[in-house]
Motif scaffolding. Structure first.
Motif, short mmCIF file in Angstrom:
data_model
loop_
_atom_site.label_atom_id
_atom_site.label_comp_id
_atom_site.label_asym_id
_atom_site.label_seq_id
_atom_site.Cartn_x
_atom_site.Cartn_y
_atom_site.Cartn_z
N MET A 1 19.10 30.34 29.98
CA MET A 1 20.05 31.30 30.54
C MET A 1 21.24 30.51 31.38
O MET A 1 20.57 29.79 32.20
CB MET A 1 19.55 32.31 31.33
N ARG A 2 22.52 30.65 31.32
CA ARG A 2 23.25 29.70 31.95
C ARG A 2 23.37 30.30 33.38
O ARG A 2 23.49 31.54 33.70
CB ARG A 2 24.76 29.84 31.41
N GLU A 3 23.65 29.33 34.32
CA GLU A 3 24.08 29.90 35.79
C GLU A 3 25.41 30.59 35.71
O GLU A 3 26.13 30.10 34.94
CB GLU A 3 24.13 28.44 36.58
N PRO A 4 25.54 31.58 36.59
CA PRO A 4 26.67 32.41 36.59
C PRO A 4 27.80 31.39 37.22
O PRO A 4 27.56 30.65 37.99
CB PRO A 4 26.53 33.47 37.35
N VAL A 5 29.02 31.84 36.62
CA VAL A 5 30.25 31.34 37.24
C VAL A 5 30.45 31.77 38.45
O VAL A 5 30.04 32.87 38.98
CB VAL A 5 31.53 31.42 36.42
N HIS A 6 31.51 30.98 39.17
CA HIS A 6 31.89 31.33 40.61
C HIS A 6 33.28 32.20 40.46
O HIS A 6 34.00 32.14 39.62
CB HIS A 6 32.46 30.41 41.50
N VAL A 7 33.18 33.39 41.15
CA VAL A 7 34.38 34.33 41.17
C VAL A 7 34.77 34.72 42.40
O VAL A 7 34.08 34.94 43.46
CB VAL A 7 33.83 35.74 40.54
N THR A 8 35.93 34.16 42.86
CA THR A 8 37.03 34.46 43.93
C THR A 8 37.13 35.91 44.03
O THR A 8 37.93 36.32 43.17
CB THR A 8 37.98 33.53 44.24
N VAL A 9 36.86 36.78 44.99
CA VAL A 9 37.31 38.41 45.17
C VAL A 9 37.99 38.46 46.15
O VAL A 9 37.90 37.93 47.57
CB VAL A 9 35.99 39.08 45.42
N TRP A 10 39.45 39.06 46.10
CA TRP A 10 40.21 39.61 47.05
C TRP A 10 40.30 41.03 46.83
O TRP A 10 40.69 41.64 45.71
CB TRP A 10 41.84 39.00 46.69
N SER A 11 39.97 41.86 48.00
CA SER A 11 39.85 43.26 47.80
C SER A 11 41.08 44.00 48.72
O SER A 11 41.23 43.09 49.71
CB SER A 11 38.45 43.44 48.41
N PRO A 12 41.12 44.98 48.56
CA PRO A 12 42.34 45.68 49.14
C PRO A 12 41.76 45.91 50.68
O PRO A 12 40.63 46.02 50.70
CB PRO A 12 42.42 46.89 48.42
N ALA A 13 42.72 45.91 51.46
CA ALA A 13 42.56 46.24 52.83
C ALA A 13 42.00 47.49 52.94
O ALA A 13 41.37 48.15 53.84
CB ALA A 13 43.82 45.80 53.82
N ASP A 14 42.90 48.50 52.29
CA ASP A 14 42.55 50.06 52.06
C ASP A 14 41.32 50.39 51.44
O ASP A 14 41.29 50.03 50.28
CB ASP A 14 43.86 50.74 51.41
N PRO A 15 40.08 50.62 52.29
CA PRO A 15 38.98 50.98 51.34
C PRO A 15 39.04 51.87 50.16
O PRO A 15 38.31 52.01 49.40
CB PRO A 15 37.96 51.44 52.43
N ARG A 16 39.91 52.80 50.27
CA ARG A 16 40.03 53.83 49.37
C ARG A 16 40.39 53.06 47.77
O ARG A 16 40.04 54.02 46.93
CB ARG A 16 41.07 54.77 49.67
N ARG A 17 40.86 51.81 48.03
CA ARG A 17 41.64 51.13 46.79
C ARG A 17 40.53 50.37 46.08
O ARG A 17 40.53 49.72 45.19
CB ARG A 17 42.74 50.54 47.11
N ARG A 18 39.35 50.07 46.76
CA ARG A 18 38.27 49.21 46.45
C ARG A 18 37.57 49.42 45.23
O ARG A 18 37.03 48.76 44.53
CB ARG A 18 37.30 48.65 47.76
N ASP A 19 37.83 50.77 45.04
CA ASP A 19 37.03 51.22 43.54
C ASP A 19 37.93 51.38 42.43
O ASP A 19 37.39 51.79 41.53
CB ASP A 19 36.57 52.80 43.84
N ALA A 20 39.13 50.89 42.61
CA ALA A 20 40.19 50.79 41.49
C ALA A 20 39.63 49.94 40.42
O ALA A 20 38.68 48.95 40.90
CB ALA A 20 41.37 50.41 41.97
N ALA A 21 39.93 50.09 39.21
CA ALA A 21 39.41 49.06 38.19
C ALA A 21 40.16 47.80 38.69
O ALA A 21 41.40 47.35 38.79
CB ALA A 21 39.97 49.30 36.64
N PRO A 22 39.22 46.52 38.67
CA PRO A 22 39.62 45.51 38.97
C PRO A 22 40.55 44.59 37.83
O PRO A 22 40.43 45.14 36.91
CB PRO A 22 38.36 44.59 39.40
N ALA A 23 41.37 43.61 38.41
CA ALA A 23 41.94 42.67 37.45
C ALA A 23 40.90 41.42 37.52
O ALA A 23 40.85 40.95 38.70
CB ALA A 23 43.32 42.60 37.86
N ILE A 24 40.78 41.01 36.38
CA ILE A 24 39.97 39.53 36.29
C ILE A 24 41.13 38.57 35.85
O ILE A 24 41.63 38.74 34.75
CB ILE A 24 38.82 39.78 35.12
#
Length: 269
Positions: A1-24
């Motif tokens: 099994m391969r080691e997972p890749v690294h992902v940088t995550v930038w999240s909205p400051a507004d917590p209500r928007r953090r559940d929106a469908a992300p963009a990869i």
């Protein structure tokens, strides 16, 4: 099994928007996800409305090393990211990362909300175009990757300053990305299936620069084939086609690209 890749995550400051469908986001060569020179640093303002996930392909950025970078493996890594999201995700791929995004979208169309391709290296989609034929004649369809004894700093210089562009500082992080790019599986071996992308219900967008102000040698060597590929892919999958000034759209004119991405994501509902 391969080691997972690294992902940088930038999240909205507004917590209500953090559940929106992300963009990869999936980057191209010589770079990594949040790189300012060739990556997606200019897209950070888009994190005001949804999470942004910037994947470092294997051998780039903070992801694990690889013997040889391979677009099919990148697509598998993208599929794993898609499968981990219950909301689905918007895919954005540049250059070779665009090929990986196309493959992943074809494998998991139900998990994709939209597809944006920035100058995708989909040479086989436009194999009959004179500029693409000329490129393949130059590099040779069966050519091996550069030999390991070629110095990565010199390869970077030839690929940038040697083409009339500014050479980025050869930091260790940059040179690691260059070494991986030198060993990358040739893009002309990849033939992403376009029929599933054309049949998908979500919107798609293909972005290029105009290349009007690009250094002449770079425009002939890379720009003309990439423009032909973008035209062919957009026509065959029914994508909106956008041209912005310059030849590195998302870094040279991030504002125009960001406006287009916001509109694409809004159209996906």
């Amino acid at each position: 099994m391969r080691e997972p890749v690294h992902v940088t995550v930038w999240s909205p400051a507004d917590p209500r928007r953090r559940d929106a469908a992300p963009a990869i986001f999936v980057h191209g060569v010589f770079t990594w996800g949040d790189d300012a020179a060739y990556g997606f640093a200019g897209q950070r303002p888009l994190a005001d409305e949804r999470p942004l996930l910037l994947m470092d392909r294997r051998g780039y950025g903070l992801s694990p090393d690889t013997e040889r970078s391979d677009i099919d493996i990148d697509a598998d890594d993208l599929v794993a990211l898609l499968d981990a999201r219950t909301t689905g995700a918007h895919l954005v791929g540049h250059s070779n990362g665009g090929l990986a995004a196309m493959l992943a979208a074809a494998l998991r169309p139900d998990a994709v909300r939209s597809l944006a391709l920035i100058q995708p290296s989909a040479l086989r989609a436009a194999a009959g175009h004179p500029a693409v034929r000329a490129l393949l004649a130059r590099v040779g369809a069966a050519a091996d990757p550069p030999h390991p004894e070629i110095d990565p700093t010199e390869f970077l210089r030839l690929s940038t300053a040697g083409m009339g562009m500014t050479m980025p500082t050869p930091t260790p992080e940059r040179l690691r990305a260059v070494r991986t790019s030198m060993r990358e599986r040739p893009v002309w071996e990849s033939d992403p299936p376009l029929a599933p992308l054309a049949a998908a219900p979500w919107p798609s967008l293909v972005i290029t620069g105009t290349w009007n102000d690009a250094p002449e040698q770079y425009r002939r060597y890379a720009g003309e084939p990439l423009l032909a590929c973008a035209d062919a892919v957009a026509a065959r999958i029914g994508a909106r086609r956008l041209r912005v000034p310059g030849y590195y759209p998302h870094t040279q004119h991030p504002g125009a690209v960001n406006v287009a991405l916001r509109a694409l994501w809004a159209s996906a509902g």
